[in-house]
Each structure stands twice: as structure tokens, then as C-alpha cells.
Design an enzyme around this catalytic site. Structure first.
Site, PDB file in Angstrom:
ATOM      1  N   MET A  72      46.605  -7.826  -8.872  1.00 57.63           N
ATOM      2  CA  MET A  72      45.744  -7.665 -10.032  1.00 57.63           C
ATOM      3  C   MET A  72      44.363  -7.196  -9.579  1.00 57.63           C
ATOM      4  O   MET A  72      43.981  -7.357  -8.439  1.00 57.63           O
ATOM      5  CB  MET A  72      45.637  -8.982 -10.796  1.00 57.63           C
ATOM      6  N   CYS A  73      43.609  -6.690 -10.494  1.00 60.02           N
ATOM      7  CA  CYS A  73      42.359  -6.043 -10.153  1.00 60.02           C
ATOM      8  C   CYS A  73      41.348  -6.314 -11.272  1.00 60.02           C
ATOM      9  O   CYS A  73      41.624  -7.030 -12.222  1.00 60.02           O
ATOM     10  CB  CYS A  73      42.570  -4.534 -10.014  1.00 60.02           C
ATOM     11  N   ARG A  74      40.186  -5.762 -11.131  1.00 63.38           N
ATOM     12  CA  ARG A  74      39.149  -5.796 -12.167  1.00 63.38           C
ATOM     13  C   ARG A  74      38.583  -4.389 -12.300  1.00 63.38           C
ATOM     14  O   ARG A  74      38.485  -3.663 -11.322  1.00 63.38           O
ATOM     15  CB  ARG A  74      38.019  -6.766 -11.801  1.00 63.38           C
ATOM     16  N   VAL A 121      37.820  -2.518  -8.768  1.00 66.09           N
ATOM     17  CA  VAL A 121      37.932  -3.272  -7.515  1.00 66.09           C
ATOM     18  C   VAL A 121      39.357  -3.806  -7.431  1.00 66.09           C
ATOM     19  O   VAL A 121      39.910  -4.289  -8.404  1.00 66.09           O
ATOM     20  CB  VAL A 121      36.898  -4.415  -7.418  1.00 66.09           C
ATOM     21  N   ASN A 161      44.884  -2.132 -14.176  1.00 70.46           N
ATOM     22  CA  ASN A 161      44.973  -3.523 -13.762  1.00 70.46           C
ATOM     23  C   ASN A 161      46.287  -4.061 -14.310  1.00 70.46           C
ATOM     24  O   ASN A 161      46.509  -4.047 -15.522  1.00 70.46           O
ATOM     25  CB  ASN A 161      43.786  -4.302 -14.337  1.00 70.46           C
TER      26      ASN A 161
END
Lengths: 257, 257, 257, 257
Positions: B1-3, B86, B112
Site C-alpha cells: 500500500m502507498c500514499r 510515496v 494505491n
């Protein structure tokens, strides 16, 4: 195009071939003599066999000539069977995922050359991978793909030698069927922890340079002679395979093509 | 997962959203609040539109929180339409080739989420790419592949909205046919230099968080509220699409599923 | 030794000098013509002035020739005053901290050359820094130190020109007092956001190459001619200073030495 | 603040402590339990002794948790004496030059803590280095400087223990003279190829955590217990020194302060 070396024999420190010779592989990363690209600064890698089942692998996107980690590793790691590679990227981007050696289980592989018209051949070649190997594809290079194709045949029971020959011939067949004329060039080495194979081949008459030299207690194979002893390095013939195993060496033709 | 975050509106410095807010994206790289992974340190990227045909893209494997280049760029680049991401790697390896945003011509894309059971779905999904797009595949992530699939439909004439919907539905269909139950999660943003689309969706009831906030002269979209003004950030509903174009915003359902 | 360029004039995209010319700085990173080191692959950097008080700076340890970020940045950033540098490390290690340009407040600095016997001179030179500047020292290069010494004199009220001259003369004096004979070589550029200074000097008769060329609406300065127009590039004389400000250029001797 | 471990005893693979335990150092790089910084992702390093005079050292700016090279190295390198460190930068920038372990000849050093008000103390501390050691300074951290100061005293004939004590006391004296009250914190390990020293100390009452655990055939020292066996890890007292040599361990106070 790239430069590489491989060694099989009594255990030596990697630095004895990778770093110390006057024209060492690290030196070739900055200034190769016989390569299409003088500079081979698009990453590098080493792979070696020790006491574990899987080989150690260290790959990095920095140029080999400036990497202090590489010097320290090569000064402290000793192995009876290892390989090293410095890259001049022809495609796929500068990434650790595209650096050699590629590895799978016990196997290590390094390659100098290219599949001509690879962008147009890639899809058909990847289609030949088993689901299991397809899933292991990480980068975008022809080299990684050739390795996976060879591994597929080895897993299916072929010898490394037969697998390599068949992958090269299949690829050339496909190139001819589709009318691609940019050549396939393939100087490479492959190891399984006990045996080492090296091949010099091309679909035209310009296989990437590859040399063999007896060492005290072993054999070294390299894209270019590593020292001032150029005469001690014997060029492989086009299509020649070198097979080092059980403390002896065999040389024969892989492909006559 | 990411932001991630995206912005469309009057030109502002990237740092106003990426670096300066108390809970900025750079801060989220070290400590996210609503993500499956607290740490999003497996590389990052920014993409922005200026005066050129193609957007600027800067991607790096370092954590965003320690990259001085990122701070300097975001302090000096101003744009009316940009995105930043990110990464917390779920697969494919840490490499610039696997960092977002992905780009093709005028298009930028950040994602994401994940395709459940991607290793087993990858091959079938890649088979749907046209030869041209297949050849542009550089990394090994599900995100890059989803982007290329959407681009394929857009190139064939579909709207971004229809293309995105169809790719999601096709993927879920394939998952169901093959009996895979790990969900597909997809919060994403896509831009073409003039318009911005953002979507929050999942095949189960846990779409990755995504928020919208009106800004002076524009709109910001982000995985998490960026500042102390949490109440000003409106969560998107599952399946909701935000479309910013011609100075106005539209919100509607992309998929009801 | 290294290669660099600087530009002052009407705003242009950085790529017009950094990437596009046939013998661009990116090309020189792989194969310079007039440098002691053919390969300048030990990192690079760009610095440019836009609308903010502080310049944008992007420095990276990768070779410039393979960095896609650099291409994208240079294609999207436009500036009336910028500089770029590719490094061939002579000391200090490959690190972003040792990459040019160095920056302090509004100032940017790039350097090609070296302080002879620097390891033995470093301590005495660092002792001349004010506490404030001493604390800003991040790397271990002679180049960063020369910049900080110049900045110290500028902060104390000297002109850039006088500060540079004095730092060079002080360093040479110290070399002579201590009997060091390895020369000090200094081709460099310094900017403050409005003005640009470039100098070609050495304590012996081998100052690193430096050229000047009028551009439409500005002036370019470079270690080597950037294109096929070698005759349009005028070599600076040893000791010559070029000062670009208020839309005009002045050339005079910095040091007669 | 950072996290580290050190080992002395029968030769084991580095991975047995660095990678494999449930709360291994690699795990602590992502999520430490007892550190001021939960995330220790600003680079890492390992150092080990084998058969050569100088130890092997591998340092990298990537987070430890995502570095495949680290996993491969730790799986293939076996050593009777090694150390490893994951960094949370407090100053000096993210660079290999600022990563631990620092090394000089046979010596390796890792540190967790900080010199309070270091920017204002740095100059005076560096002034105490001999010319030879001054010249070896590569980065900008307090840790590297403490190591060089200790090495200076060792080269002058002091024991490691006495040298460490004196450097700590001298630094604290200087802090007091100048009225600086931010504490000096120092948990560290140092080795010379045969002996290992570890210390837990601070000028206030908050020395960084440090634990000792007997292993089969050796001793492990770590910032945090590595596994589910928390009760087997004995915290060092403030000021306590652990000295492992000739197959036995001694524990005594380094400083009472």
C-alpha cells in the site's frame, strides 16, 4: 554490451580476478578494450558459491569503479566458483533488477550481447515461459529472459548445454520467420554451484569477445584478458562451449551455426 | 500500500502540498495514519505539468523523508496540475522502474492498492496489452500494468473514465472466473495535462482511503488529510470518481460494484 | 577533474545546453574530449534560479548519462541563470554531499580542478572558516571547501571577485610556505541569482579548459564546446574572469599569476 | 538514534542475528520498539572479520528492510566477530560516508546516540584529531568523529577502554565548560578482529538501550532483544562495559558518571 568474468577452481578471493589485475573487470568498467562500449558503468554484479545452497549475489546500479562495497566484498569473500559482470545498458533501464548475474535457485547467469530487435521479439519469447518462470520475471532485459528460457528447459529435464542451444536456435528461428536481421549475440556463462558453462556465439560473425585462461588450480573465463599476459588468454571460437566440472575442462562446439 | 496526492487548480509550488503541511506526503512516508503500512519508504515520485508537452517526472528509490532533491524541487517547481506518491512495496522490488507516477505521453498515473493474487493474474493481464504497450512495460508491478491497460483503451478511443471502469471490471471478472478471492483495491489518480481524474474503489468493502478538499483556486486529493484541518477533507465514497476539468469539479460513481 | 557549464541570459530550458547538443554535458559525462578524465561518471548536479529566493538544486551519485530524472528535469525546467556539473572524483568519495553545485543561500558554485596535496592542506584551510561556515561543511572535497572560503569573504563584505582572488592566493601562499608543488587548478563558476562569474586559473600553466560562447539572448560557459560549432567557443585565457550581469558581459584578469 | 547489534563467538552466518530473528535488526529498521525513532531507514551497514587483515564492510543508503543484497550477504557470510547497524539520521545527511560501521585498519565501530549541541562542539572536537586522522574524516557525523578520537588515543598507546572513557569525559568536560546542556548519549561497540567491546553510557540518565545475551558458543549484544526471548537479554547498566575476548566475557563499569 557488457564485460564479464567467471572462475572455477581452487577457492580464491574474488579480488584476485575482479579488482587486482591491471586490466581487471573493475578497470574494464571504466575503460574496456574490446567491447562495443568503452564504458561499462550502468551497474554491476557478482555472484559466488560458498557453503550454502543458494549463491551469494550482490548487484548495484553504481559504476563498479567507484563502489567501495565491491572492493571490500571481493577482498573478503573466497569462492571456488564465481562470476562478475559490469553493464553497459542497451535496454531495460538502469536498475538492480536489470543487473547481472541473474539467479534462480542454485543457478547463476551472466550475459554479454543482445537479442536484435528485442522490443519486437520480447512478447513472443516471454510467451514461451512457463507460468512459474513468467512470474519470476523482474526486469525488462533480453538477458534475464534468455536465462529464464534456459532455466525452463533445464527444469523440464534438458542439460544446460542442450537448453542453451535450443533457446538460441529457437530465437534465431523466430527472428528469421519474422524477417528480423539484427543479429543475436550471446557470450555468456552459467553455473549451478558445481559446474560452469561458458559460450561464445552469435547469429552473425561477430560474437562478443570471450577468452579462457588456465589458472593455478582452476580456469578463468573473461571478456578480455585481465592482465599483461594477453598471450595466455585463448579466445574461444565462435560457437564454442567451455564446460568446467569435476576439476577438468571440456571444450566443444555448442552450435555450428 | 502507498500514499499519494494530486492537485489541479491555480499554479502553486509543489511544496505547498508535498512538503509543508503538518501531515504532508513527505511526513506520511515516515508515518502514515490510515494506511496498511505505517512506513512508505520504498521510493517515491512526483509528476507535474508545465509548459511542455510531456510532464516532468522525478522518481527515486530513497525514502521521500530524507531526499534533499525532493525538497529543492518541490520548492522551485510550480504547477497547475501535479501528483506525488510515496511507496510501500507490495511486490516487484524497490526500483525506480516500479515507482509512481507512471507516465506515457501526456498521461500520468498513481495508484494505491493492489491486484489480489497478482502473481497468478499477471500473465493473463499482460496478454491483453497491445504489442506497442507491451513493449513499454518496464517494471513488474500491478500498478504499472493497470495503467498500461487503461492507456490501451484510451488509445482505442475510450474515455479515461470508461477505460478505467472496464479495466477494473475485466480484472475482477478474471479473478472470479479463476476463483481468486483476494480483493482488487484501487485508489488512483490519472491526468492528461488538462484534466484530473481520481477514483476510490475496491472489489471488497475496503477501498484505500481517499479524500478531497477544495483549495483556494483548485482542488486537492490525498490518501490522508494533509493538515490539522481534517474536517475540511471529504472522504470519497467507494466507487466514487472525481473529475476536475475546465476549472470545475464533478463527482459521480465510476462503478457501483 | 570534471566538466561543467553555466548559462546566463533569456530563460531557456536546461536541456538546450545540458542534454541536447551533440557534445552536451550529458554526453561529456560518458566521453569528454579535453578533460584529464575521459569519463565523468561519479555523480552530477544541476542548479538553477527561478522565482524563489533559493535556487533549485538536484544532485545525484549516478552517472548523468543514465539518469532519466535529469532528462525530465532539464526538459521541464526553464531558467535565466543555471549551472550543471558532471564529476570525475579525485577525492572525498562518491556521495551526493560531494557533488556540485554547492549552494549556500542564494549562491551556487561549481568547480573543475583540484587543490594539489589537498590531504595535507585541508586542515589549515578548514581552520580559516568561521564557526558558522565550518558547521556547514558536509563533505570532504577541496571544491566545497574553496566555496565556503569564498563565501566567508563575501559574507565579510568582499566582492565575489576579490574573495575568489584572495582565496586562491592564500591557498597558493600556503602551498609555497609548506613546500608543496602539486599545482592548484581552478576553473569554476559562481552565481548569486542575478550575476554569474566564471574563472579559469591555475598555479601552473595548465588551467582546466573553459570556453565562452555568445548565445541568442545570453552567454554560455562550458568546459568544452557543446556542439559542432567549436569555432564559436572562445577559450578563456589563464587567469581570465568572465562576469555576466545586467544583460552584459565583462572580461578581465582575475589574477595575473 | 539508531539500532545495532554485535556478535563474538563461534562463527555463525550473519543472517542468524541480522535477518532471521522475529525482531531482527532488519525488522527493527522498519519498526524498532525501544528507540527514539521507530523507523531506522536512513541507511545501514555490516562489518565482519574473516581471514583477511581488514574486515569486510558493506554500507548502503537504502533502508535495510528492502535491500536484497543485504539478505544475500548475510546468508552467505559467516564470521566469528561481526556487527550491524541501521541508521536514523540525526545529522550529517544520508550518505554511505555517514553509515556505520566506521572502520580504520583492523577496527570497526558502531554507535547509537548523539553528541548534544554537536554543531557547536564539532570544531573543537575535530581540532583534537592528529593530522593523520583528520585527513581520514569523510563524513559529517558525531559518530565518525568519536571513533576517530578513540582511534587517536589507541594509536598513542591507550587501551580501547581507556581511550573510550577519556574521549567521553573530554567531550563532557568541553560541554560543561561551554555551558551546553543537551546530553551526550553513547551506546556503542568496537572491535579489533579479536576482541569486542560494548558500552552503554550517557551524560544524563537516559543511555540508549543495550542488551547482552549468551549465545551457544558466543555472546550477542543488541539495542533491543532480537526475538521472543526478551527475558534472556540482560540490559547493560548505565556506564557498563562488556568486553569479550579469548572466549570469555568481562563486565565492568567504564565510567561511573
Amino acid at each position: 554490451m557488457c564485460r564479464f568474468l567467471a572462475y572455477s577452481g581452487d577457492a580464491i578471493y574474488l579480488e584476485d580476478l575482479v579488482c587486482k589485475p591491471r586490466h581487471s573487470l573493475v578497470r574494464q568498467s571504466l575503460q574496456a578494450s574490446e567491447a562495443k562500449s568503452v564504458t561499462n558503468g550502468d551497474g554491476f554484479g557478482i555472484g559466488w558459491y560458498g557453503e550454502r545452497d543458494a549463491p551469494g549475489v550482490y548487484r548495484e546500479v553504481m559504476p563498479a569503479w567507484s563502489d567501495e562495497n565491491l572492493l571490500a566484498l571481493c577482498a573478503n569473500v573466497r569462492s571456488h566458483l564465481f562470476m562478475a559482470h559490469v553493464r553497459a545498458a542497451t535496454g531495460g533501464g538502469v536498475s538492480r533488477l536489470n543487473c547481472h548475474p541473474f539467479h534462480l535457485g542454485r543457478y547463476l547467469f551472466i550475459h554479454n550481447g543482445q537479442v536484435g530487435d528485442f522490443p519486437r521479439l520480447r512478447r513472443g519469447m516471454e510467451a514461451q515461459l512457463s507460468d512459474e518462470l513468467y512470474d519470476l520475471r523482474r526486469g525488462a532485459t533480453d538477458s534475464e529472459l534468455l536465462f529464464l528460457l534456459i532455466m525452463g528447459r533445464v527444469k523440464a529435464g534438458a542439460t544446460v548445454e542442450a537448453a542453451t542451444r535450443q533457446v538460441l536456435l529457437d530465437t534465431v528461428d523466430e527472428m528469421e520467420v519474422r524477417g528480423f536481421t539484427t543479429p543475436l549475440r550471446f557470450s555468456a556463462a552459467l553455473a549451478d554451484g558445481e559446474q560452469l558453462w561458458a559460450v561464445r556465439w552469435a547469429s552473425d560473425d561477430k560474437p562478443p569477445s570471450l577468452y579462457l585462461k588456465p589458472q593455478p588450480g582452476g580456469w578463468a573465463i573473461a571478456s578480455e584478458p585481465l592482465g599483461d599476459d594477453a598471450e595466455a588468454w585463448q579466445p574461444l571460437a565462435k560457437g564454442e562451449l567451455v564446460h568446467v566440472h569435476d576439476g577438468r575442462i571440456e571444450r566443444r562446439l555448442l552450435c555450428s551455426g
